[in-house]
Design a protein around this motif. Structure first.
Motif, PDB file in Angstrom:
ATOM      1  N   GLY A   1     -14.668  20.049 -64.009  1.00  0.00           N
ATOM      2  CA  GLY A   1     -16.109  20.035 -63.769  1.00  0.00           C
ATOM      3  C   GLY A   1     -16.505  18.898 -63.622  1.00  0.00           C
ATOM      4  O   GLY A   1     -16.082  17.532 -63.944  1.00  0.00           O
ATOM      5  N   THR A   2     -18.133  18.726 -63.520  1.00  0.00           N
ATOM      6  CA  THR A   2     -18.518  17.424 -63.483  1.00  0.00           C
ATOM      7  C   THR A   2     -20.056  17.670 -64.159  1.00  0.00           C
ATOM      8  O   THR A   2     -20.428  18.599 -64.729  1.00  0.00           O
ATOM      9  CB  THR A   2     -19.208  16.963 -62.069  1.00  0.00           C
ATOM     10  OG1 THR A   2     -19.907  17.969 -61.559  1.00  0.00           O
ATOM     11  CG2 THR A   2     -17.885  16.588 -61.320  1.00  0.00           C
ATOM     12  N   PHE A   3     -20.531  16.492 -64.841  1.00  0.00           N
ATOM     13  CA  PHE A   3     -21.636  16.531 -65.966  1.00  0.00           C
ATOM     14  C   PHE A   3     -22.798  16.054 -65.051  1.00  0.00           C
ATOM     15  O   PHE A   3     -22.748  15.142 -64.001  1.00  0.00           O
ATOM     16  CB  PHE A   3     -21.436  15.474 -67.012  1.00  0.00           C
ATOM     17  CG  PHE A   3     -20.392  15.829 -68.081  1.00  0.00           C
ATOM     18  CD1 PHE A   3     -20.833  16.749 -69.085  1.00  0.00           C
ATOM     19  CD2 PHE A   3     -18.933  15.251 -68.008  1.00  0.00           C
ATOM     20  CE1 PHE A   3     -20.108  17.104 -70.006  1.00  0.00           C
ATOM     21  CE2 PHE A   3     -18.213  15.713 -68.858  1.00  0.00           C
ATOM     22  CZ  PHE A   3     -18.557  16.905 -70.003  1.00  0.00           C
TER      23      PHE A   3
ATOM     24  N   THR B   1     -17.350  11.763 -61.565  1.00  0.00           N
ATOM     25  CA  THR B   1     -16.117  11.548 -62.296  1.00  0.00           C
ATOM     26  C   THR B   1     -15.784  12.908 -62.559  1.00  0.00           C
ATOM     27  O   THR B   1     -16.448  13.598 -63.349  1.00  0.00           O
ATOM     28  CB  THR B   1     -15.955  10.786 -63.488  1.00  0.00           C
ATOM     29  OG1 THR B   1     -16.334   9.268 -62.941  1.00  0.00           O
ATOM     30  CG2 THR B   1     -14.570  10.810 -63.980  1.00  0.00           C
ATOM     31  N   PRO B   2     -14.575  13.786 -62.105  1.00  0.00           N
ATOM     32  CA  PRO B   2     -14.040  15.014 -62.609  1.00  0.00           C
ATOM     33  C   PRO B   2     -13.652  15.008 -64.169  1.00  0.00           C
ATOM     34  O   PRO B   2     -12.607  13.961 -64.475  1.00  0.00           O
ATOM     35  CB  PRO B   2     -13.212  15.552 -61.597  1.00  0.00           C
ATOM     36  CG  PRO B   2     -12.642  14.214 -61.009  1.00  0.00           C
ATOM     37  CD  PRO B   2     -13.683  13.106 -61.044  1.00  0.00           C
ATOM     38  N   TYR B   3     -14.051  16.075 -64.939  1.00  0.00           N
ATOM     39  CA  TYR B   3     -13.531  15.866 -66.252  1.00  0.00           C
ATOM     40  C   TYR B   3     -12.775  17.355 -66.502  1.00  0.00           C
ATOM     41  O   TYR B   3     -13.064  18.196 -65.773  1.00  0.00           O
ATOM     42  CB  TYR B   3     -14.415  15.803 -67.188  1.00  0.00           C
ATOM     43  CG  TYR B   3     -14.991  14.233 -67.709  1.00  0.00           C
ATOM     44  CD1 TYR B   3     -14.663  13.663 -68.425  1.00  0.00           C
ATOM     45  CD2 TYR B   3     -16.100  13.607 -66.684  1.00  0.00           C
ATOM     46  CE1 TYR B   3     -14.937  12.214 -68.680  1.00  0.00           C
ATOM     47  CE2 TYR B   3     -16.326  12.428 -66.750  1.00  0.00           C
ATOM     48  CZ  TYR B   3     -15.934  11.631 -67.795  1.00  0.00           C
ATOM     49  OH  TYR B   3     -16.246  10.331 -68.010  1.00  0.00           O
TER      50      TYR B   3
ATOM     51  N   ILE C   1     -12.209  16.745 -74.296  1.00  0.00           N
ATOM     52  CA  ILE C   1     -12.898  16.327 -73.018  1.00  0.00           C
ATOM     53  C   ILE C   1     -11.924  15.110 -72.867  1.00  0.00           C
ATOM     54  O   ILE C   1     -11.680  14.133 -73.362  1.00  0.00           O
ATOM     55  CB  ILE C   1     -14.425  15.882 -73.344  1.00  0.00           C
ATOM     56  CG1 ILE C   1     -15.068  17.078 -74.153  1.00  0.00           C
ATOM     57  CG2 ILE C   1     -14.905  15.396 -71.849  1.00  0.00           C
ATOM     58  CD1 ILE C   1     -16.406  16.412 -74.674  1.00  0.00           C
ATOM     59  N   ALA C   2     -11.854  15.041 -71.387  1.00  0.00           N
ATOM     60  CA  ALA C   2     -10.970  13.864 -70.855  1.00  0.00           C
ATOM     61  C   ALA C   2     -11.143  13.914 -69.235  1.00  0.00           C
ATOM     62  O   ALA C   2     -11.233  15.080 -68.708  1.00  0.00           O
ATOM     63  CB  ALA C   2      -9.629  14.168 -71.167  1.00  0.00           C
ATOM     64  N   PRO C   3     -11.066  12.654 -68.642  1.00  0.00           N
ATOM     65  CA  PRO C   3     -11.127  12.664 -67.395  1.00  0.00           C
ATOM     66  C   PRO C   3      -9.874  13.395 -66.486  1.00  0.00           C
ATOM     67  O   PRO C   3      -8.778  13.536 -67.066  1.00  0.00           O
ATOM     68  CB  PRO C   3     -11.085  11.355 -66.882  1.00  0.00           C
ATOM     69  CG  PRO C   3     -11.453  10.469 -68.052  1.00  0.00           C
ATOM     70  CD  PRO C   3     -10.773  11.492 -69.481  1.00  0.00           C
TER      71      PRO C   3
END
Length: 284
Positions: free
Chosen positions: A106-108, A49-51, A26-28
């Protein structure tokens, strides 16, 4: 960011819409190389923030071969150590390097998790958006059916099509789907091409996926090894339309032609020796 190769489960299971796997990384998005970041479109919600997420395996089709990527969600199948269980909405999927991992952008929600090394290895459930996947599969298979219809007419010398037509580029995007042929297709051939496409669809031919050697694919496929020749190891992934024609392809497809609905030939444009035949799929 994990650099191991991701197993593209969708290559073998095109009608699988949910899949359990684990998280590899998992990373930006901002952590990717500056040359790679522009390959991704920013998610709709610019406040988040997109990851980038990676997994050892995925059912999400990665954009390529004229087909858009899948969209959907990735959720944890068990709570995180801190009890934070956000849902990850997948907006775009890319495979930047053939030997690298498939990247899910994607985004959380409802909030961004507090990441630790504990998240890596957690079990997750991938779920593709089914209507989107089905539409993309219909359009991709329809493009091959249209190409096959043109090929059969050309080789038979029908509808004024030159016998030496060769496959060119193709797009299977909604609202912008087309197949190209190197050679000139007369405008008045549209009706005959439509009839041939309708004839093939009416036969409800089966659509099969094979993994052939490069030599076998080069010999049997209509376009040889040109196009989206996607393989597993030394094999080439091929889509076969009822035994009448095969194409190297890495996309997703319907199981039989009745699932296409109706394939509508929209128009023929000719420029610089290239003929572009546009099409769409509609419910029958």
């Amino acid at each position: 960011m994990a650099d191991q190769r991701t197993d593209p489960v969708y290559h073998r299971e095109g009608q699988m819409y949910a899949h359990n796997t684990t998280l590899s990384s998992i990373a930006p998005l901002s952590s990717l190389p500056a040359s790679t970041q522009p390959l991704f479109k920013p998610p709709p919600d610019t406040t988040k923030t997109p990851y980038i997420l990676t997994s050892p395996s995925t059912i999400f089709h990665a954009q390529g071969g004229g087909q858009p990527s899948d969209v959907g969600t990735i959720t944890l199948t068990s709570p995180t150590p801190d009890g934070n269980d956000p849902k990850f909405t997948v907006h775009q999927v890319r495979k930047v390097d053939a030997s690298a991992a498939i990247l899910h952008l994607g985004t959380f929600a409802p909030e961004e998790p507090r990441f630790t090394d504990a998240e890596v290895g957690l079990e997750v459930k991938q779920a593709v958006d089914v209507p989107t996947r089905v539409l993309h599969s219909r359009l991709h298979t329809a493009g091959h059916v249209l190409g096959l219809a043109i090929h059969l007419l050309s080789r038979a010398g029908e509808a004024g099509l030159p016998r030496d037509l060769r496959d060119g580029k193709a797009s299977h995007y909604p609202g912008a789907a087309f197949v190209e042929n190197i050679g000139l297709i007369p405008g008045d051939a549209k009706a005959r091409i439509q009839d041939k496409v309708d004839e093939l669809v009416a036969q409800d031919l089966g659509v099969a996926i094979h993994f052939w050697t490069g030599e076998e694919a080069g010999t049997k496929c209509i376009s040889g090894l040109d196009g989206a020749a996607v393989g597993e190891g030394d094999e080439v992934r091929v889509v076969d339309i009822g035994g009448l024609g095969s194409y190297p392809c890495g996309g997703t497809h319907v199981a039989c032609l009745k699932e296409l609905g109706r394939v509508v030939v929209r128009g023929i444009k000719r420029q610089k020796g290239i003929s572009k035949v546009s099409y769409e799929v509609v419910d029958a």
